[in-house]
Structure formats: structure tokens, C-alpha cells
Motif scaffolding. Structure first.
Motif, PDB file in Angstrom:
ATOM      1  N   GLU A   1     -13.343   1.680 -13.024  1.00 29.31           N
ATOM      2  CA  GLU A   1     -12.810   1.576 -11.844  1.00 29.31           C
ATOM      3  C   GLU A   1     -11.414   2.159 -12.004  1.00 29.31           C
ATOM      4  O   GLU A   1     -10.849   2.198 -13.038  1.00 29.31           O
ATOM      5  CB  GLU A   1     -12.631   0.173 -11.596  1.00 29.31           C
ATOM      6  CG  GLU A   1     -14.141  -0.651 -11.319  1.00 29.31           C
ATOM      7  CD  GLU A   1     -13.810  -1.949 -11.104  1.00 29.31           C
ATOM      8  OE1 GLU A   1     -14.705  -2.485 -10.185  1.00 29.31           O
ATOM      9  OE2 GLU A   1     -13.165  -2.664 -11.651  1.00 29.31           O
ATOM     10  N   SER A   2     -10.658   2.612 -10.615  1.00 26.27           N
ATOM     11  CA  SER A   2      -9.475   2.829 -10.530  1.00 26.27           C
ATOM     12  C   SER A   2      -8.991   2.536  -9.464  1.00 26.27           C
ATOM     13  O   SER A   2      -9.648   2.087  -8.450  1.00 26.27           O
ATOM     14  CB  SER A   2      -9.459   4.552 -10.734  1.00 26.27           C
ATOM     15  OG  SER A   2      -9.728   4.965 -11.789  1.00 26.27           O
ATOM     16  N   ASN A   3      -7.480   2.438  -9.255  1.00 29.09           N
ATOM     17  CA  ASN A   3      -6.913   1.967  -8.201  1.00 29.09           C
ATOM     18  C   ASN A   3      -7.009   2.897  -6.917  1.00 29.09           C
ATOM     19  O   ASN A   3      -7.143   2.626  -5.717  1.00 29.09           O
ATOM     20  CB  ASN A   3      -5.235   1.973  -8.162  1.00 29.09           C
ATOM     21  CG  ASN A   3      -4.913   0.799  -9.302  1.00 29.09           C
ATOM     22  OD1 ASN A   3      -3.989   1.449 -10.061  1.00 29.09           O
ATOM     23  ND2 ASN A   3      -5.454  -0.381  -9.252  1.00 29.09           N
ATOM     24  N   PHE A   4      -7.522   4.194  -7.219  1.00 25.68           N
ATOM     25  CA  PHE A   4      -7.851   5.333  -6.277  1.00 25.68           C
ATOM     26  C   PHE A   4      -8.820   6.073  -6.758  1.00 25.68           C
ATOM     27  O   PHE A   4      -8.483   6.750  -7.767  1.00 25.68           O
ATOM     28  CB  PHE A   4      -6.460   5.974  -5.648  1.00 25.68           C
ATOM     29  CG  PHE A   4      -6.862   7.104  -4.718  1.00 25.68           C
ATOM     30  CD1 PHE A   4      -6.886   6.728  -3.475  1.00 25.68           C
ATOM     31  CD2 PHE A   4      -6.536   8.244  -5.128  1.00 25.68           C
ATOM     32  CE1 PHE A   4      -7.099   7.652  -2.652  1.00 25.68           C
ATOM     33  CE2 PHE A   4      -6.808   9.159  -4.033  1.00 25.68           C
ATOM     34  CZ  PHE A   4      -6.956   8.897  -2.850  1.00 25.68           C
TER      35      PHE A   4
ATOM     36  N   TYR B   1       0.668  -1.251   0.195  1.00 24.99           N
ATOM     37  CA  TYR B   1       0.080   0.019  -0.216  1.00 24.99           C
ATOM     38  C   TYR B   1       0.895   1.175  -0.136  1.00 24.99           C
ATOM     39  O   TYR B   1       1.423   1.529   0.887  1.00 24.99           O
ATOM     40  CB  TYR B   1      -0.896  -0.166   1.110  1.00 24.99           C
ATOM     41  CG  TYR B   1      -2.107  -1.165   1.105  1.00 24.99           C
ATOM     42  CD1 TYR B   1      -3.302  -0.702   0.464  1.00 24.99           C
ATOM     43  CD2 TYR B   1      -1.706  -2.571   1.466  1.00 24.99           C
ATOM     44  CE1 TYR B   1      -4.462  -1.640   0.260  1.00 24.99           C
ATOM     45  CE2 TYR B   1      -2.722  -3.286   1.349  1.00 24.99           C
ATOM     46  CZ  TYR B   1      -4.109  -2.715   0.554  1.00 24.99           C
ATOM     47  OH  TYR B   1      -5.203  -4.028   0.343  1.00 24.99           O
ATOM     48  N   TYR B   2       0.837   1.858  -1.124  1.00 27.57           N
ATOM     49  CA  TYR B   2       1.722   3.331  -1.486  1.00 27.57           C
ATOM     50  C   TYR B   2       0.880   4.194  -0.637  1.00 27.57           C
ATOM     51  O   TYR B   2      -0.308   4.634  -0.798  1.00 27.57           O
ATOM     52  CB  TYR B   2       2.004   3.443  -2.800  1.00 27.57           C
ATOM     53  CG  TYR B   2       2.546   2.158  -3.578  1.00 27.57           C
ATOM     54  CD1 TYR B   2       3.951   2.312  -3.494  1.00 27.57           C
ATOM     55  CD2 TYR B   2       1.969   1.195  -4.177  1.00 27.57           C
ATOM     56  CE1 TYR B   2       4.620   1.079  -4.146  1.00 27.57           C
ATOM     57  CE2 TYR B   2       2.366   0.160  -4.768  1.00 27.57           C
ATOM     58  CZ  TYR B   2       3.935  -0.041  -4.752  1.00 27.57           C
ATOM     59  OH  TYR B   2       4.486  -0.856  -5.415  1.00 27.57           O
ATOM     60  N   ILE B   3       1.701   5.008   0.226  1.00 21.56           N
ATOM     61  CA  ILE B   3       0.916   5.986   1.180  1.00 21.56           C
ATOM     62  C   ILE B   3       1.401   7.412   0.459  1.00 21.56           C
ATOM     63  O   ILE B   3       2.580   7.639   0.625  1.00 21.56           O
ATOM     64  CB  ILE B   3       1.332   5.649   2.541  1.00 21.56           C
ATOM     65  CG1 ILE B   3       0.496   4.318   2.947  1.00 21.56           C
ATOM     66  CG2 ILE B   3       0.465   6.800   3.615  1.00 21.56           C
ATOM     67  CD1 ILE B   3       1.038   3.773   4.333  1.00 21.56           C
TER      68      ILE B   3
ATOM     69  N   ASP C   1       5.894   3.518   4.499  1.00 20.12           N
ATOM     70  CA  ASP C   1       5.581   2.273   5.185  1.00 20.12           C
ATOM     71  C   ASP C   1       5.318   1.240   4.330  1.00 20.12           C
ATOM     72  O   ASP C   1       4.948   1.057   3.249  1.00 20.12           O
ATOM     73  CB  ASP C   1       4.231   2.863   5.777  1.00 20.12           C
ATOM     74  CG  ASP C   1       4.396   3.571   6.931  1.00 20.12           C
ATOM     75  OD1 ASP C   1       5.563   4.219   7.500  1.00 20.12           O
ATOM     76  OD2 ASP C   1       3.389   4.208   7.502  1.00 20.12           O
ATOM     77  N   GLY C   2       5.518   0.104   4.832  1.00 21.55           N
ATOM     78  CA  GLY C   2       5.533  -1.207   4.427  1.00 21.55           C
ATOM     79  C   GLY C   2       6.807  -2.035   4.197  1.00 21.55           C
ATOM     80  O   GLY C   2       7.809  -1.140   4.523  1.00 21.55           O
TER      81      GLY C   2
ATOM     82  N   VAL D   1      -3.172   8.944   2.414  1.00 26.09           N
ATOM     83  CA  VAL D   1      -4.026   8.021   1.714  1.00 26.09           C
ATOM     84  C   VAL D   1      -3.297   6.970   1.360  1.00 26.09           C
ATOM     85  O   VAL D   1      -1.929   7.102   0.982  1.00 26.09           O
ATOM     86  CB  VAL D   1      -5.025   8.793   0.588  1.00 26.09           C
ATOM     87  CG1 VAL D   1      -5.932   9.740   1.217  1.00 26.09           C
ATOM     88  CG2 VAL D   1      -3.940   9.322  -0.463  1.00 26.09           C
ATOM     89  N   SER D   2      -3.938   5.771   0.949  1.00 25.88           N
ATOM     90  CA  SER D   2      -3.221   4.606   0.472  1.00 25.88           C
ATOM     91  C   SER D   2      -3.813   4.157  -0.771  1.00 25.88           C
ATOM     92  O   SER D   2      -4.800   4.345  -1.216  1.00 25.88           O
ATOM     93  CB  SER D   2      -2.973   3.276   1.588  1.00 25.88           C
ATOM     94  OG  SER D   2      -4.379   2.944   1.533  1.00 25.88           O
ATOM     95  N   ILE D   3      -2.967   3.524  -1.731  1.00 23.15           N
ATOM     96  CA  ILE D   3      -3.419   3.061  -3.098  1.00 23.15           C
ATOM     97  C   ILE D   3      -2.495   1.952  -3.402  1.00 23.15           C
ATOM     98  O   ILE D   3      -1.381   1.640  -2.957  1.00 23.15           O
ATOM     99  CB  ILE D   3      -3.107   4.137  -4.129  1.00 23.15           C
ATOM    100  CG1 ILE D   3      -3.220   3.603  -5.631  1.00 23.15           C
ATOM    101  CG2 ILE D   3      -1.532   4.588  -3.954  1.00 23.15           C
ATOM    102  CD1 ILE D   3      -3.172   4.542  -6.804  1.00 23.15           C
ATOM    103  N   SER D   4      -3.229   0.900  -3.659  1.00 20.89           N
ATOM    104  CA  SER D   4      -2.710  -0.608  -4.089  1.00 20.89           C
ATOM    105  C   SER D   4      -2.796  -0.837  -5.658  1.00 20.89           C
ATOM    106  O   SER D   4      -4.049  -0.454  -5.950  1.00 20.89           O
ATOM    107  CB  SER D   4      -3.312  -1.706  -3.242  1.00 20.89           C
ATOM    108  OG  SER D   4      -2.914  -2.912  -3.841  1.00 20.89           O
TER     109      SER D   4
END
Length: 163
Positions: A61-64, A27-29, A113-114, A45-48
Motif C-alpha cells: 500500500e501507498s499514500n498515493f 489533503y496535499y494537492i 488548499d486547506g 491530485v490529492s494525497i493524505s
């Protein structure tokens, strides 16, 4: 298009990259800013790249997907490809490791983070669970048993640039 770049001093390791698979998504923050009203979202915010979120009005649809509370516009972002590994370089140079197709928003800051991965330069040893949030800028130290030497990632710098 935006890209996340990394610059880091790798000592004894190469191919630094996030742990990002279908079974273990990363999860890219980010801090995000609306390009219409320039409002910055107050929270990280996080995006996967493995998640899809519906856009209103059944436009796909979109990832974010984010609706700005200030101007009420809906914005989207998609990760366009898997992350690229960061190789050992001397001197350290910025490398685009991730690219985004952003519509109506910009990412303005990144938090690493991760868990990250790397391999021993000479030994091929696998290093997992690398935490790049320690220190300022980020740093990580370990010992490569096969090579008999300390390995490290230091001086980590992140930037978001136009792709």
C-alpha cells in the motif's frame, strides 16, 4: 525523495503548518508527472498521509497510487513524516516542511488548499483556519488580541525539490 519547501514572511506568528491530524487530515494537492513518459496528469491530485491505497498485484500500500494513462505504468508516493512547522525567520529562507518517497512520479506544482495553523510569536495565541490561497503569492492577515497587534503571513512561495 522529493520535498515540499515553503518560504514566507511571518509577522507576529511562528510555527506555520497545515492542520494535519488523524481526526482532521490535510489533503496535499499537487500536479503530478510520470517520470517514464513525462506525461503530466491533467487534473490536480490529492494525497493524505493517513490514507493507504492498494497497489496492483498485491505489492503493498501507498499514500498515493497512480496509473499513467499514457504509458500505463503504475506509480506510487508516500509521505515519509509529519509536516514540519515553519518558524519565523529573518530573512525568510526555504524550509522543507514535507518529504515524499516517490516511485515513478514527480510532483511538479503544489496548491495550498486547506487549513493552516500558527501561534503568536510573543503571545502564544493560537491561529487556526489560516487560508494561504488568497493573493499571489499567498497571504493572510489577522489581529492578535493578546499582543495587541496585526499578524500576517505574506510572500508565500512553494517549491518541490530533491530531498
Amino acid at each position: 525523495m522529493l520535498a515540499l519547501t515553503i518560504t514566507a514572511e511571518l509577522n507576529g506568528v511562528t510555527n506555520l503548518r497545515p492542520t494535519d491530524t488523524q481526526d482532521a487530515p490535510f489533503y496535499y494537492i499537487f500536479k503530478v508527472q510520470c517520470t517514464s513518459c513525462r506525461e503530466i496528469h491533467p487534473n490536480w491530485v490529492s494525497i493524505s498521509r493517513f490514507e493507504q491505497n492498494e497497489q496492483s498485484g498485491s505489492r503493498g500500500e501507498s499514500n498515493f497510487v497512480w496509473r499513467c494513462k499514457n504509458c500505463k505504468r503504475e506509480h506510487t508516493a508516500n509521505i515519509t513524516s509529519p509536516p514540519r512547522p515553519y518558524p519565523t525567520q529573518s530573512p525568510a529562507k526555504p524550509l522543507k516542511i514535507l518529504e515524499f518517497d516517490c516511485r515513478g512520479l514527480e510532483f511538479v506544482a503544489f496548491k495550498p488548499d486547506g487549513e493552516w495553523l500558527a501561534e503568536g510569536t510573543e503571545s502564544g495565541s493560537k491561529f487556526t483556519a489560516i487560508d494561504l490561497t488568497e493573493g499571489d503569492p499567498g497571504e493572510w492577515f489577522d489581529y492578535d488580541e493578546k499582543a495587541g497587534e496585526e499578524v500576517s503571513v505574506t510572500g508565500v512561495k512553494w517549491d518541490i525539490v530533491r530531498a
